[in-house]
Write a protein that holds these residues in place. Structure first.
Motif, mmCIF file in Angstrom:
data_model
loop_
_atom_site.group_PDB
_atom_site.id
_atom_site.type_symbol
_atom_site.label_atom_id
_atom_site.label_comp_id
_atom_site.label_asym_id
_atom_site.label_seq_id
_atom_site.Cartn_x
_atom_site.Cartn_y
_atom_site.Cartn_z
ATOM 1 N N ALA C 57 68.644 -24.156 -7.608
ATOM 2 C CA ALA C 57 68.039 -24.510 -6.326
ATOM 3 C C ALA C 57 66.701 -25.205 -6.539
ATOM 4 O O ALA C 57 66.398 -26.208 -5.906
ATOM 5 N N ARG C 58 65.896 -24.657 -7.443
ATOM 6 C CA ARG C 58 64.578 -25.247 -7.689
ATOM 7 C C ARG C 58 64.697 -26.661 -8.244
ATOM 8 O O ARG C 58 63.869 -27.520 -7.976
ATOM 9 N N MET C 59 65.747 -26.875 -9.026
ATOM 10 C CA MET C 59 65.936 -28.232 -9.558
ATOM 11 C C MET C 59 66.333 -29.184 -8.439
ATOM 12 O O MET C 59 65.861 -30.318 -8.377
ATOM 13 N N LEU C 60 67.184 -28.689 -7.538
ATOM 14 C CA LEU C 60 67.585 -29.537 -6.420
ATOM 15 C C LEU C 60 66.392 -29.894 -5.553
ATOM 16 O O LEU C 60 66.307 -30.976 -4.982
ATOM 17 N N LEU C 61 65.429 -28.961 -5.475
ATOM 18 C CA LEU C 61 64.246 -29.194 -4.649
ATOM 19 C C LEU C 61 63.184 -30.015 -5.359
ATOM 20 O O LEU C 61 62.160 -30.358 -4.779
ATOM 21 N N ARG C 84 56.965 -37.190 -2.610
ATOM 22 C CA ARG C 84 56.833 -37.011 -1.170
ATOM 23 C C ARG C 84 58.036 -37.553 -0.421
ATOM 24 O O ARG C 84 58.420 -37.042 0.624
ATOM 25 N N ALA C 85 58.666 -38.590 -0.997
ATOM 26 C CA ALA C 85 59.872 -39.120 -0.383
ATOM 27 C C ALA C 85 60.978 -38.076 -0.446
ATOM 28 O O ALA C 85 61.717 -37.854 0.522
ATOM 29 N N LEU C 86 61.054 -37.411 -1.581
ATOM 30 C CA LEU C 86 62.056 -36.358 -1.748
ATOM 31 C C LEU C 86 61.795 -35.236 -0.753
ATOM 32 O O LEU C 86 62.706 -34.687 -0.139
ATOM 33 N N ALA C 87 60.500 -34.922 -0.602
ATOM 34 C CA ALA C 87 60.127 -33.822 0.274
ATOM 35 C C ALA C 87 60.573 -34.057 1.710
ATOM 36 O O ALA C 87 60.874 -33.124 2.436
ATOM 37 N N ARG C 88 60.598 -35.308 2.112
ATOM 38 C CA ARG C 88 61.017 -35.594 3.478
ATOM 39 C C ARG C 88 62.501 -35.322 3.689
ATOM 40 O O ARG C 88 62.953 -35.152 4.816
ATOM 41 N N ARG C 89 63.241 -35.312 2.587
ATOM 42 C CA ARG C 89 64.703 -35.228 2.741
ATOM 43 C C ARG C 89 65.281 -33.875 2.355
ATOM 44 O O ARG C 89 66.335 -33.488 2.835
ATOM 45 N N ALA D 184 45.203 -13.643 -11.326
ATOM 46 C CA ALA D 184 45.449 -13.733 -9.883
ATOM 47 C C ALA D 184 46.129 -15.055 -9.549
ATOM 48 O O ALA D 184 47.065 -15.108 -8.742
ATOM 49 N N THR D 185 45.652 -16.122 -10.187
ATOM 50 C CA THR D 185 46.250 -17.430 -9.918
ATOM 51 C C THR D 185 47.699 -17.471 -10.396
ATOM 52 O O THR D 185 48.574 -17.986 -9.698
ATOM 53 N N GLN D 186 47.914 -16.901 -11.588
ATOM 54 C CA GLN D 186 49.291 -16.852 -12.090
ATOM 55 C C GLN D 186 50.195 -16.176 -11.078
ATOM 56 O O GLN D 186 51.302 -16.637 -10.792
ATOM 57 N N GLN D 187 49.668 -15.074 -10.550
ATOM 58 C CA GLN D 187 50.450 -14.301 -9.607
ATOM 59 C C GLN D 187 50.734 -15.117 -8.344
ATOM 60 O O GLN D 187 51.884 -15.220 -7.905
ATOM 61 N N VAL D 188 49.693 -15.710 -7.797
ATOM 62 C CA VAL D 188 49.871 -16.476 -6.567
ATOM 63 C C VAL D 188 50.768 -17.693 -6.823
ATOM 64 O O VAL D 188 51.607 -18.047 -6.020
ATOM 65 N N ARG D 189 50.564 -18.282 -8.002
ATOM 66 C CA ARG D 189 51.306 -19.487 -8.299
ATOM 67 C C ARG D 189 52.802 -19.243 -8.302
ATOM 68 O O ARG D 189 53.593 -20.124 -7.991
ATOM 69 N N SER D 190 53.191 -18.023 -8.661
ATOM 70 C CA SER D 190 54.618 -17.733 -8.728
ATOM 71 C C SER D 190 55.183 -17.393 -7.356
ATOM 72 O O SER D 190 56.378 -17.199 -7.217
ATOM 73 N N LEU D 191 54.312 -17.302 -6.345
ATOM 74 C CA LEU D 191 54.815 -16.944 -5.023
ATOM 75 C C LEU D 191 55.488 -18.152 -4.370
ATOM 76 O O LEU D 191 55.205 -19.304 -4.683
ATOM 77 N N GLU D 192 56.343 -17.820 -3.447
ATOM 78 C CA GLU D 192 57.180 -18.890 -2.911
ATOM 79 C C GLU D 192 56.441 -19.843 -1.990
ATOM 80 O O GLU D 192 56.865 -20.958 -1.785
ATOM 81 N N TYR D 193 55.297 -19.397 -1.427
ATOM 82 C CA TYR D 193 54.635 -20.355 -0.548
ATOM 83 C C TYR D 193 54.008 -21.505 -1.326
ATOM 84 O O TYR D 193 53.810 -22.590 -0.783
ATOM 85 N N VAL D 194 53.732 -21.269 -2.600
ATOM 86 C CA VAL D 194 53.277 -22.376 -3.439
ATOM 87 C C VAL D 194 54.441 -23.342 -3.663
ATOM 88 O O VAL D 194 54.293 -24.563 -3.551
ATOM 89 N N ALA D 195 55.612 -22.764 -3.929
ATOM 90 C CA ALA D 195 56.795 -23.606 -4.096
ATOM 91 C C ALA D 195 57.069 -24.375 -2.808
ATOM 92 O O ALA D 195 57.444 -25.548 -2.847
ATOM 93 N N ALA D 196 56.825 -23.696 -1.682
ATOM 94 C CA ALA D 196 57.059 -24.373 -0.401
ATOM 95 C C ALA D 196 56.115 -25.553 -0.242
ATOM 96 O O ALA D 196 56.524 -26.628 0.199
ATOM 97 N N ALA D 197 54.859 -25.346 -0.629
ATOM 98 C CA ALA D 197 53.891 -26.434 -0.520
ATOM 99 C C ALA D 197 54.281 -27.576 -1.441
ATOM 100 O O ALA D 197 54.178 -28.756 -1.085
ATOM 101 N N GLN D 198 54.757 -27.216 -2.640
ATOM 102 C CA GLN D 198 55.214 -28.268 -3.560
ATOM 103 C C GLN D 198 56.389 -29.019 -2.942
ATOM 104 O O GLN D 198 56.459 -30.243 -3.003
ATOM 105 N N SER D 199 57.288 -28.253 -2.345
ATOM 106 C CA SER D 199 58.459 -28.885 -1.737
ATOM 107 C C SER D 199 58.062 -29.790 -0.598
ATOM 108 O O SER D 199 58.785 -30.713 -0.254
#
Ligand SMILES: Nc1ncnc2c1ncn2[C@@H]1O[C@H](COP(=O)(O)OP(=O)(O)OP(=O)(O)O)[C@@H](O)[C@H]1O
Ligand SMILES: Nc1ncnc2c1ncn2[C@@H]1O[C@H](COP(=O)(O)OP(=O)(O)OP(=O)(O)O)[C@@H](O)[C@H]1O
Ligand SMILES: [Mg+2]
Ligand SMILES: [Mg+2]
Lengths: 305, 330, 321, 301, 482
Positions: C57-61, C84-89, D184-199
């Protein structure tokens, strides 16, 4: 395992090297070390002489390389002040400081383990608060102030203990108390936190569900697990205690490394100062390595099968 | 109910109170049930409804702050509510045993499996090391662990989750208890392993004829394993009765709602709407008057805020609701 | 219909600490996975814990770069695409409704975050858009200024969904979106996801270990085992006629609330899958009730069986004597 | 009797979850924080408004009235409530002004070391890998050097002054910040809201500043209080050994150092600043403990 | 204590080496005086020279002194004293290559010649009137054979002299134990030692020292600050004795070009500073008994030092303010003051300067660091003290600060010339005249503010019989038990 230890020793070496460089550079903070070395009432000629004698006229990297080279060959240099070799001088005092450090560590553990366990068992009760109070007080009381108070009580008022010196075990009582009490809170907090966590762990509930006597649950099942991080802290703290004994050793004129360090600082005895700083770092790094090994031995999860 | 001796555990009016800064929390309110020898009672309900608290209250393992009171708390005819700490400690692990949810953390990482298997056996039975060891090997084999003797020297981290849970079961059975309480014994495990563990438990329970209280939130598990079911909601048992009855004719609107929520292959159309229970669980802090489910209930009516009558069906199903069975049917 | 998102030969390895005193080891979390979904479809991914579902899943994202292989989005290689383009989709919905929301933000600002990042409209517009989306997922506007700590698990998951949808993505990757929730809440979220799929014409990659849920929501299912897909088929086929012994065991383990049935015997042994030391040959063979000689030698390929694809020597003529 | 409730077509109004007590209420309900913070606040007020509260100029000497004892001694008088020091300066005034120095040192050292340590720790925690290795090495090296020795040597060589002490301690005491911030950063970094922000396509800087930093801030504050306390103590130790701030600055450590010569005969001279110092450290630590309990709860609700 | 016949003494600083030529501290001088003999002996009261290892001496010419040596004197190791001891010791330490620490004590020596077994000549590089003083105070004589073998290092590890006490134990940095030398030669101008043992421990912390005497752990400490000494006086088992010393205290004012405080170039400003300080009050309250006000930059007891003709700047803040106003600073100004010891006194001075509007910011440094600053022309006011290394001759004090050396921050060529001349003039009368003139110019221009001579307080157990001298030397051989 061997691989790991070799790796750690490599790291220790790298740390020691960095520290050695920093320790060496410390000297140049004063501007011209030759001036400092020459002492009160020195004339220009004396200063030039000092500069030549100690090779301070060469470029700094050359001086460092030379110093390091000698160090590696076991030549730790000559004390500027005491006019003796630094190696034996420092090693001679190391024993005293190690004993003091261990005694202080002992004091700290004797105070902190029962308090920490009690505080954890009676979490958030008045017992907990009392234990915490004792601990926070230890942290808050400046250790030199505490040392002076001890001295006033035990030596002046009651005349129970000798004021200063390092001849007998009695000489170590007050310094160890002053140093140990200061170190105790860290242990207490760690043991308390560890015990609270462990006591809340599922396997403690399992142990209780098995109908084991409360003492077995607390000491066999809980403390055994809570004590693991304490070992690491003990190593680190011992390192700090050795470094932090400057004040206490000076107050009690305890003839150890800290006292020597203080003297070498006030006398501008750079070679001694550098070696002490270096020695303490190496000891610290080795202690943490030892703590890791001890941890591995205590914690089967990281023990090598 | 026939002969009293058959009843292993009898609970009447069990309450658990936990004082918190916001007020007194009542995770268990007036819970009553009984378990007979050879019978499995499932406590089922959503997260936080007080299942674990109930089980811990039975074992007197509640958190320090929590207090328990009960009209009746009888184990093998002995009144646990009046029993001394010492007496309860003597029963725990010996006559009544417990299995927990997380096999990963329920075993002490610092000691070997063998050590943990035998310590309470030796404590309760005063058995020698050799005896205890033999017993441990015997039980490990019983829970399906091969080369059991070798396993004794291993540490928990060297075992997989499924194996650890088997060890937990063996540990619980060491002293041959009359009552086994299992708090979500399979939830933390993978589906395939979950099935194995549940099967093992069910088989052992039948074989040894022990009374078992199994706690779970998975209605599928309940349906497959329970003789009787108690459905908990917000600290109360809202419905209780034989498993077949409960699944065939759930009476309490909460039970009905719960059953409608799960997609059942063959019954719920793929991609179709699932039934839901709107709203959230009420706070367990403070006293509660009337039915705790009323503000999520589609059948709520003014009477719901008064004392709720306990109704009983001929088949032995009991539930608390203002709706009379006939009214409901209409 | 061509696939909207397609993974080809995806691999991902991690170098993990095996212990303080042990050297690091290589862990093959995803080991050559080919999957694809058509627009509007729902790809369910099931498998045991640690089989690599989340890594996939993480790779797909685009959160974890693949060690090898590539991902195509409507035929275009993602590797060359702007983040960011990927993020939009492509947007995620995570499992843990607690850790997936920043506790220091308000609900509205969490949902507006992707809009902020992409600088859509003015601040006020973004907030309005976020609140609209919140209402759409069933959270009235008065929740907008609460913090996640004040919400229940189901409500939090709604916020997570709103955040994923606020940019109107095409694909939503849901990594066990309901496994932390109670059944009653799970049903609400599943209903919501299904509604939204219709409304926004979404494509889902839906990861779960709950087979009943997958059967309910997915159009296609991939079964993973130790980093590999062992069976891939459309939902009806797979649940009606599972091919792979592992799929069969999985299905057998599903406990439906049926009092007339007992606990099934899965036939799986005691050994457990260890991703650090995957067995040779077919990764499933140590637990397989139908294994035969050769299973521990050669790894079966994922082959088409007409109705679906399966990686098992039982169905590959080449290895079957 | 229907087995199923009617399917709810439109989601009804959801129950509002009772809002948790407001942040300040939570803070106030923590006894340690209230007591520690209260004392600390009092000291801060005294320090900031020192000219208002101090009855005398803390620097003005009165050689004719030296070591006058405090009022509770027979020879004491209300003229100098806490007596005078060895140069006849009003002890109460010096004590009040001294709070400024101690607090300034605590604050500045925590600021400097906090900045260094947090930057290093967060970089290491967020990026891991090589960055982490380098930072870990630096931390190990730093930890292996005995702070007080290095500080003493440095001050002895450069010459002591308030700013030298602050700078030296600030440059030495970043280790705990780095260690705690890293984990602390390691811990937060592994949380999903960071992944969400990356996404969502957010830049790393943005994630670090808006998603990670606010969530490691509680740790930062707790460490900062503890480090401030320890910096104040360290300065006192340096001053005690005569290598701290410059007189006539009324630093408490310096006051203790000057008073120690009198301790056997005029005990109050050392007891007063000693107690004040202990009280300050006690208060800071207590407040730190309280903040820890409030900010970093063990379990989430 | 008396019971063990051991004088237990604590001192705050350990000597870097026990060899008198290789340490720079007071305690080293004290040990040297008790363990070694010098050629001459100077009576501490009359300042009259007597023969110690030398039986007699005569001035041969401006640069040459001839000594007839005593016979039958033995060193602690049994080695016999003769001309070789003198010749080897002095030639060795005078050679810069051997890096004696106390160069100023030996660098005037050109060479020492042996005439016969008990006759030597000491030849200085230039006419050096102070030679006898050095030979009577700091130039200890080592046993030639042992010193040749062991060198300064061996001498430090196992010191050997011929004095009334011998070193029996030396733990560097920790303690030194002396024991009565039973064979000390009977003809010495010094009395025979009475106390059996002297044990000196090094305790850096004053309080610890005080705690030790209070608790009876030590019998003797020195350099106790005035306030504490006065308090200790009230303790029944202790006695407190104060004495004057050769150490003088003064303020250096940098009037060189390029200094940080150009205001000081104006003599009115310098005089204003001098008038601003109430020396009497500071002495009374802080410095303590035994201190004397000085008006010139030298120790009054020193040959050539005189207060006569010096301008005296009385405490007069009004005048001070007036002078400042005249100089263009009616509201005063700010500047730095550097100091390295006697911080209380510096702070008191700062307070007085403040009163006339001069805000002095204290820079309290280690001596070396402060000296660096002085020599780099970065200091304005410096609170200096100078002990002349015990040499009772003005050549050891004033020229250090006015002879264009590195520490000279005033640089008056006329003064330098006069001082140079004085240093080389052998005729005592002419010499005194020259110095007086130089000192007069210095005080007239208010180049520095002469303050006072520093007293020292000794605290001892009441059992100890002892007498202080202005040279701060502890003469253990004279001490006894009461
Ligand atoms: N130590 C405690 N202090 C205060 N409240 C507690 C404590 N332990 C549990 N609770 C509360 O008691 C209630 C019942 O908890 P319990 O653990 O019995 O629920 P459960 O039904 O077992 O839920 P789950 O399915 O999540 O295990 C919950 O609301 C929980 O928040
Ligand atoms: N960042 C990482 N570093 C090292 N190992 C990792 C990392 N992420 C995942 N793994 C490992 O890769 C394997 C697959 O992990 P993944 O999270 O994809 O499994 P999963 O199928 O999602 O499991 P679950 O059902 O428990 O969520 C596991 O063994 C895991 O320990
Ligand atoms: Mg539970
Ligand atoms: Mg996962």
């Amino acid at each position: 395992m061997l691989f790991y230890i070799v790796k750690r020793l490599g790291l220790a070496l790298l740390v020691a090297l960095t520290v050695s460089f920093l320790a060496y550079m410390l000297v140049f903070l004063s501007g011209d070390p030759a001036l400092a070395l020459a002492g009160e009432g020195a004339r220009q000629a004396d200063i030039e002489m000092v500069r030549k004698t100690y090779g301070l006229d060469r470029p700094i990297p050359v001086q460092y390389a030379d110093w390091l080279g000698k160090l590696v060959r076991g030549n730790l240099g000559m004390s500027v002040y005491f006019k003796t070799e630094v190696g034996p001088l420092v090693l001679d005092k190391l024993g005293t400081t190690l004993w003091l450090g261990l005694a202080a560590l002992g004091v700290a553990l004797v105070i902190s383990v029962p308090l920490g366990v009690l505080a954890a068992i009676y979490k958030n009760s008045w017992i907990d608060r009392l234990c915490l109070g004792v601990a926070v007080l230890g942290q808050a009381l400046p250790n030199f102030f505490f040392a002076l108070l001890l001295m006033m009580l035990f030596s002046i008022t009651w005349r129970l203990l000798p004021v200063s010196g390092s001849g007998t075990w009695q000489h170590f009582v007050m310094p160890a108390l002053a140093l140990g009490y200061y170190a105790a809170p860290a242990f207490m907090r760690l043991i308390r936190a560890g015990m609270i966590e462990v006591l809340g762990a599922d396997y403690i509930r399992t142990a209780r569900a098995k109908g084991l006597p409360p003492a077995t649950v607390v000491f066999k099942h809980a403390l055994r697990n809570a004590i693991v991080p304490v070992v690491a802290l003990a190593a680190v703290q011992l390192g700090f205690l050795l470094g932090g004994s400057v004040v206490i050793e000076t107050i009690f004129a305890l003839d150890g490394l800290g006292y020597l360090a203080y003297q070498s600082i006030t006398y501008k005895d750079f070679p001694v100062m550098q070696i002490i700083v270096l020695l303490l770092s190496v000891i610290y790094v080795l202690l943490t390595l030892a703590a890791d090994v001890a941890n591995a031995w205590l914690d089967p999860r990281i023990r090598v099968a | 109910m026939t002969v009293a001796a058959e009843t292993v555990l009898e609970v009447q009016g069990l309450h658990v109170d936990i004082p918190t800064p916001a007020g007194v929390l009542h995770p268990v309110r007036d819970v009553s049930f009984q378990v007979r020898r050879g019978e499995t009672l499932c406590l089922v309900g959503e997260s936080g409804c007080g299942k674990s608290m109930t089980s811990l209250a039975l074992m007197d393992l509640l958190p320090r702050a929590a207090t328990r009171r009960a009209t009746t708390l009888r184990f093998l005819g002995e009144d646990l509510a009046q029993a001394s700490r010492k007496r309860i400690n003597a029963l725990r692990g010996d006559r009544m045993a417990m299995i927990f949810q997380e096999p990963m953390t329920a075993l002490n990482p610092a000691y070997t499996i063998g050590e943990q298997l035998v310590e309470h056996y030796r404590h309760h039975r005063g058995a020698g090391p050799a005896d205890a060891r033999t017993r441990a090997v015997e039980l490990l084999e019983k829970v399906g662990i091969a080369s059991a003797a070798k396993r004794l020297g291993q540490y928990p981290h060297q075992l997989s989750g499924g194996l650890r849970q088997r060890v937990m079961i063996a540990m619980a059975l060491m002293c041959g208890p009359e009552l086994l309480i299992a708090d979500e014994p399979s939830t933390a495990l993978d589906v395939t392993i979950q099935a194995q563990i549940l099967r093992l438990l069910a088989d052992l329970q039948k074989e040894l004829g022990i009374a078992m209280v199994l706690i779970t939130h998975d209605l599928g598990v309940v349906a497959r394993i329970a003789d009787r079911v108690a459905v908990m909601y917000a600290g109360e048992v809202v419905e209780e009765g034989p498993a077949t009855e409960i699944f065939a004719t759930p009476r309490h609107p909460y039970t009905v709602g719960l059953l409608s929520c799960i997609p059942v292959p063959g019954r719920t159309p793929p991609g179709g709407k699932l039934g839901t229970i709107p709203g959230v669980v009420p706070s367990l802090v403070g006293d509660l008057q009337g039915c705790s489910f009323r503000d999520r209930c589609a059948h709520a009516q003014p009477g719901c805020s008064r004392t709720i009558p306990l109704r009983e069906s001929p088949a032995g199903q009991q539930w608390r609701c203002v709706l009379a069975p006939e009214a409901e049917a209409a | 219909m061509s696939s909207l998102i397609q993974a080809r030969g995806l691999h991902r390895t991690f170098s993990v600490n095996a212990g303080v005193f042990r050297p690091r080891q290589l862990l093959h979390a995803v080991n050559g996975v080919d999957v694809s979904v058509e627009r509007g479809g729902v790809l369910g991914i099931v498998g045991e814990s640690g089989c690599g579902k989340s890594t996939l899943a993480r790779m797909l994202l685009g959160l974890t770069p693949p060690s090898a292989g590539s991902i195509f989005l409507a035929g275009e290689d993602v590797a060359g695409m702007d983040r960011r383009a990927l993020a939009r989709r492509v947007q995620p919905v995570f499992q843990d409704p607690y850790s997936s929301l920043n506790p220091r933000r308000t609900v509205a600002s969490i949902v507006a975050f992707p809009l902020d990042v992409h600088r859509v409209g003015t601040k006020a517009q973004r907030r309005r858009q976020a609140i609209e989306m919140l209402e759409r997922v069933g959270l009235p506007a008065r929740y907008a200024d609460l913090t996640p700590g004040q919400l229940s698990g189901g409500q939090r998951q709604r916020v997570g969904i709103a955040r994923a949808l606020v940019m109107k993505p095409e694909i939503v990757v849901c990594d066990e979106p309901t496994s932390a929730l109670d059944v009653s809440v799970q049903a609400q979220i599943l209903n919501l996801l299904l509604d939204l799929r219709q409304e926004f014409n979404l494509t889902y990659v839906f990861i779960s270990h709950n087979l009943a849920v997958v059967e309910h929501i997915a159009t296609q299912v991939a079964v993973m085992y130790l980093g590999r897909v062992v069976e891939l088929a459309d939902t009806r086929t797979l649940f009606r006629d599972p091919q792979h012994p592992y799929t069969k065991a999985l299905l057998a383990s599903v406990l439906t609330p049926d009092t007339s049935l007992g606990i099934p015997e899965t036939g799986l042994g005691l050994s457990f899958p260890d991703p650090l030391h995957p067995p040779a040959g077919c990764p499933f063979h140590p637990r397989c009730p139908q294994r035969f000689a050769g299973c521990d030698q050669v790894r079966p390929e994922l082959l088409d069986t007409g109705a679906g694809r399966v990686a098992c020597h039982l169905y590959s003529n080449a290895t079957r004597q | 009797m229907s087995a199923q409730l009617p399917a709810v077509a439109v989601l009804p109004e959801l129950e509002a979850v009772p809002a948790p007590p407001a942040a300040w209420r939570q803070l106030l309900s923590n006894k340690a924080l209230v007591v520690g913070g209260g004392i600390l606040l009092l000291m801060i007020v005294l320090a900031v408004l020192a000219p208002v509260f101090a009855p005398y100029d803390p620097y003005v000497q009165d050689l004719a009235n030296r070591t006058v004892p405090p009022v509770w001694y027979d020879q004491g008088a209300w003229l100098h409530p806490l007596g005078t020091d060895q140069l006849g300066r009003d002890y109460l005034s010096r004590l009040i002004y001294g709070a400024r120095i101690s607090l300034l040192i605590g604050l500045s050292v925590a600021l400097i070391s906090g900045l260094i340590g947090t930057t290093m720790g967060m970089l290491a925690g967020y990026f891991g890998g090589k960055t982490d290795m380098v930072v870990s090495f630096l931390v190990t090296t730093r930890l292996s050097m005995p702070v007080i020795l290095v500080a003493l040597a440095t001050v002895a060589l450069v010459g002591g002054s308030l700013w030298v002490v602050i700078l030296v301690l600030g440059l030495l005491k970043w280790d705990r910040f780095a260690v705690v911030m890293r984990s602390a950063t390691q811990q937060v970094r592994s949380l999903e809201y960071v992944a969400a922000a990356q996404s969502a396509g957010a830049s790393t800087t943005r994630i670090v500043l808006t998603e990670v930093l606010p969530n490691v801030l509680p740790h930062l504050i707790v460490i900062a209080t503890l480090e401030a306390a320890s910096a104040i103590l360290l300065e006192a130790s340096l001053s005690f050994l005569g290598l701290g701030v410059q007189p006539p600055l009324p630093s408490w450590g310096l006051m203790i150092s000057e008073a120690k010569a009198y301790m056997f005969f005029s005990f109050w001279l050392i007891a007063i600043p000693g107690t004040a110092l202990a009280l300050l450290i006690f208060a800071i630590n207590l407040a730190g403990d309280g903040l820890h309990q409030v900010f970093i709860p063990r379990e989430r609700t | 204590g008396k019971k063990t016949d051991t004088l237990q003494m604590a001192y705050d600083q350990a000597p870097e080496s026990v060899d008198p030529y290789f340490n720079n501290v007071r305690i080293g001088v004290i040990i040297a005086a008790n363990v070694w003999d010098t050629l001459l002996y100077r009576d501490p009261v009359t300042h009259e020279y007597k023969g110690q290892l030398a039986r007699s001496w005569k001035q041969i010419d401006d640069r040459t002194l001839e000594f007839e040596l005593r016979q039958g004197v033995k060193f602690h190791n049994g080695e016999e004293f003769d001309a070789d001891s003198v010749v080897y010791t002095l030639n060795f330490v005078a050679d810069p290559a051997n890096k004696a620490v106390t160069q100023q004590n030996v660098q005037w020596i050109e060479k020492v010649e042996k005439l016969d077994r008990f006759k030597v000549r000491v030849i200085s590089k230039k006419p050096f009137p102070a030679a006898k003083d050095y030979l009577a105070t700091t130039l200890a004589i080592h046993p030639a054979k042992y010193y040749k073998e062991a060198g300064p290092k061996g001498m430090n590890a196992k010191p050997v002299g011929s004095g009334p006490y011998k070193v029996v134990d030396h733990v560097p940095g920790k303690s030194i134990t002396l024991e009565k030398f039973a064979d000390y030669f009977k003809d010495s101008p010094r009395t025979q030692p009475k106390i059996g043992k002297v044990r000196i421990r090094f305790i850096p912390d004053r309080q610890t020292q005080m705690a030790e005497v209070l608790s009876g752990g030590e019998d003797f400490i020195m350099h106790v600050p005035k306030d504490q000494a006065e308090k200790l006086q009230t303790v029944p088992h202790l006695q407190v004795v104060s004495g004057n010393t050769m150490r003088i205290v003064f303020i250096q004012m940098n009037s060189q070009d390029g200094g940080p405080a150009p205001q000081l170039k104006d003599p009115r400003v310098r005089k204003a500073i001098a008038h601003a300080i109430d020396r009497q009050a500071i002495i009374k309250n802080i410095v303590g008994g035994g201190a004397e006000i000085i008006n010139t930059i030298c120790t009054p007891s020193q040959v050539g030092c005189t207060q006569e003709g010096a301008t005296v700047y009385k405490y007069d803040p009004a005048l001070s303010k007036k002078l400042l106003a005249e100089a263009g600073y009616p509201n005063g100004f700010e500047l730095d003051i550097h100091a390295y010891r006697e911080r209380n006194q510096t702070e008191a001075i700062i307070n007085y300067l403040q009163a006339v509007g001069i805000k002095a910011k204290l820079n309290f440094l280690q001596y070396a660091a402060m000296r660096d600053q002085v020599r780099a022309n970065k200091t304005a006011l410096v609170h200096q003290t100078w002990g002349s290394n015990l040499v009772n001759d003005v050549s050891a004090s004033t020229p250090v600060y006015y002879g264009f050396g590195a520490d000279d921050v005033t640089r008056n060529a006329q003064v330098k010339e006069l001082l140079d001349k004085g240093d080389q003039t052998v005729d005592p009368k002419a010499r005194n005249e020259v110095y007086k003139k130089a000192l007069g110019i210095i005080s007239e221009n208010a180049y520095s503010v002469p303050l006072w001579s520093l007293p020292v307080y000794y605290v001892a157990s009441r059992e100890v019989a002892f007498k202080p001298y202005s040279d701060e030397l502890l003469r253990f051989w004279e001490m006894g038990w009461k």
